[in-house]
Enzyme design. Structure first.
Site, mmCIF file in Angstrom:
data_model
loop_
_atom_site.group_PDB
_atom_site.id
_atom_site.type_symbol
_atom_site.label_atom_id
_atom_site.label_comp_id
_atom_site.label_asym_id
_atom_site.label_seq_id
_atom_site.Cartn_x
_atom_site.Cartn_y
_atom_site.Cartn_z
ATOM 1 N N LYS A 142 56.361 29.440 42.961
ATOM 2 C CA LYS A 142 56.845 29.707 44.315
ATOM 3 C C LYS A 142 55.733 30.297 45.188
ATOM 4 C CE LYS A 142 61.219 28.508 43.852
ATOM 5 N NZ LYS A 142 61.799 27.359 44.578
ATOM 6 N N TYR A 167 57.830 30.970 37.103
ATOM 7 C CA TYR A 167 58.671 30.605 38.243
ATOM 8 C C TYR A 167 58.124 31.222 39.532
ATOM 9 C CZ TYR A 167 62.882 30.328 41.194
ATOM 10 O OH TYR A 167 63.767 30.089 42.223
#
Length: 234
Positions: free
Chosen positions: A130, A126
């Site tokens: 990002k 994750y």
């Protein structure tokens, strides 16, 4: 010159709060989403998009340019997306495609909702996604790119049981957590307020100085900064 804003991710936790604030600031507010906001105003223009793979085609028919600020609150979780690949498509591909299309149409200022811990070298998928998105956006060349990195967002997440459970647990210990702690969970409304305040500050700075030739300025506003700048709203 009349001010415009264009937003994707307007029906999410932060996005819903953001458009209510941008609605006051801008003469025209363009929203691209799968479903319309619950409350539409006279200056809102809604474009329904069932498949975000067609985002660039939709943008081609929308009048935006140097008078337009672009905002993205688009994001999901791996559980909601169903796989790493689907998550990356939404959080990385769709956001990057939106940014590139806006830039090609002359948009100079781009505001993106990212996450605390975003890092291209993170061991967490994750956070790597990002971080890679932030890096790719910085390479586009916007006059000003502003990245917002909140911690756990407080607010009701539809379909996100784990995050809602974490929020319930946090409520029990919140009185013991320093109000300006870097990773302190933050209300979605405060994140939206920070995004709107930052956009307004940039606009006023440009109007006061008359300087419009800023190039490739990247600003990261982390969770602690957002907590500080919105503390009167808590």
């Amino acid at each position: 010159m009349k001010r415009k804003a264009i937003v994707i991710g307007a029906t999410g936790l932060v996005g819903k709060k953001l458009i209510s604030q941008l609605n006051i600031m801008y003469d025209s507010l363009i929203i691209i989403a799968r479903k319309p906001p619950k409350h539409m105003s006279a200056q809102m223009q809604f474009y329904q998009l069932g498949d975000f793979n067609n985002l660039e085609e939709t943008l081609a028919n929308i009048s935006i340019g140097p008078d337009t600020d672009a905002f993205s609150c688009l994001g999901t979780t791996k559980k909601q997306a169903g796989s790493d690949e689907a998550f990356k498509q939404i959080d990385y591909d769709y956001n990057l495609n939106f940014a590139k299309a806006c830039y090609q149409k002359g948009v100079q200022r781009f505001f993106i909702l990212s996450a605390l811990g975003a890092d291209t070298k993170s061991r967490f998928f994750y956070n790597r996604v990002k971080g890679n998105l932030e890096k790719s956006l910085a390479e586009i060349g916007f006059n000003e790119l502003v990245i917002f990195q909140p911690s756990l967002l407080l607010g009701k997440h539809k379909g996100r049981l784990l995050e809602n459970t974490a929020q319930s647990a946090y409520k029990l210990i919140s009185p013991l957590v320093p109000k300006t702690m870097r990773a302190r969970p933050i209300e979605a409304e405060r994140v939206a307020a920070a995004m709107a305040m930052t956009a307004q500050n940039i606009y006023e700075r440009h109007r006061a100085s008359g300087i419009e030739n800023i190039r490739n300025k990247v600003t990261v506003i982390d969770n602690k900064q957002m907590l500080a700048m919105t503390q009167l709203k808590s």
